[in-house]
Design a protein around this motif. Sequence first.
Motif, PDB file in Angstrom:
ATOM      1  N   GLU A   1     -28.770  54.232 -44.693  1.00 39.62           N
ATOM      2  CA  GLU A   1     -30.026  54.227 -43.943  1.00 39.62           C
ATOM      3  C   GLU A   1     -30.946  53.093 -44.381  1.00 39.62           C
ATOM      4  O   GLU A   1     -31.774  52.613 -43.588  1.00 39.62           O
ATOM      5  N   ASP A   2     -30.812  52.642 -45.629  1.00 40.84           N
ATOM      6  CA  ASP A   2     -31.659  51.549 -46.101  1.00 40.84           C
ATOM      7  C   ASP A   2     -31.328  50.230 -45.416  1.00 40.84           C
ATOM      8  O   ASP A   2     -32.175  49.326 -45.356  1.00 40.84           O
TER       9      ASP A   2
ATOM     10  N   PHE B   1     -31.202  49.535 -42.482  1.00 41.25           N
ATOM     11  CA  PHE B   1     -31.969  49.337 -41.242  1.00 41.25           C
ATOM     12  C   PHE B   1     -33.463  49.183 -41.493  1.00 41.25           C
ATOM     13  O   PHE B   1     -34.250  49.098 -40.552  1.00 41.25           O
ATOM     14  N   SER B   2     -33.846  49.110 -42.754  1.00 40.61           N
ATOM     15  CA  SER B   2     -35.244  48.874 -43.078  1.00 40.61           C
ATOM     16  C   SER B   2     -35.578  47.401 -42.841  1.00 40.61           C
ATOM     17  O   SER B   2     -34.835  46.509 -43.265  1.00 40.61           O
TER      18      SER B   2
ATOM     19  N   LYS C   1     -27.248  53.025 -49.909  1.00 38.73           N
ATOM     20  CA  LYS C   1     -27.557  54.028 -48.895  1.00 38.73           C
ATOM     21  C   LYS C   1     -27.557  53.384 -47.512  1.00 38.73           C
ATOM     22  O   LYS C   1     -28.296  52.424 -47.267  1.00 38.73           O
TER      23      LYS C   1
END
Length: 312
Positions: free
Chosen positions: A219-220, A222-223, A217
């Motif tokens: 978006e992950d 940028f964790s 994913k």
Amino acid sequence: MNPIKRIALKALSYSRKNLKKYYKIKRKLQNVANIFFRKRYKLMDHKIMTGDREIPVRIFSPKRKTNSGVLVFFHGGGWVTGNIDFYTHVCANMSNQTGNTVISVDYLLAPEHPFPEGLEDCYNVAREIFQNLDLLKYKASDITLIGDSAGGNLAAAVSLMARDKGEFMPGKQILIYPSTYNDHTENSPFPSIRENGKDFLLTSRQIQDYMDLYAPKAEDRFSPYLAPLLAKDLSNQPDTLIITAEYDPLRDEGEAYGLRLKEFGNKVKMHRMKDAVHGFFSLPWKSEYVIRSYEIINWFLSSSNARSEELL
């Protein structure tokens, strides 16, 4: 670097298969080696219950216990390969060289268990160890988190998560050539990705493949728990030792993480292993790189709070 060694490394790098296609074969090859390692060492297998999941761990006691410490170890393998069997020789040597107990964590692997499942296993094991000090007969100050490569990434992420959740806090962490960033393409801000990304065993393409399998994913990516270098706040982190390799694509991001930790007031010691490539920590224990690593690690572990100003 010796020219002959460089030619050999280039040939080995070129011959490596597509990781996304062959990672299961790599796991099977590692398991063959496990049969040999298991017979050589005395070890104790255990399972730590967290919620409804049992997480396997392997506990190593040194031949001569010269220290009261515990090293909680997270293995490398790009979050995709590796296990406590394959790292048995590394952990047995770690225990004997440091005189500490080593607890190796068999966390869930991607892509079957993508981010953050493996990280949650590592965090939960560390939390259980810190919250059961009486059972283990250790003090919190005796416990150090340690990991190599993807395991170094996991150790750093566990420390960040521990601060954020407030359930426990390691006093020290050791990050060996850790992954700390989310971009290993030509767009990376770190020169070592381009300088060392093709001919030194671990390639930048492989790192990208590992990342794709671990964190499908977008978006992950940028964790801060996946890429600790992206964390906006790096305050209140453990005293940190970072060991990098001169010819490693991950060299610069590991060192950049150390500098950012220092900017936030943390105590950090960094050492770049000259002429070494990624993965040297798993070499036989008589390797000059492994010997030097333990000289540095033992110095770091013996550094008390009173001497912590010696950390760079």
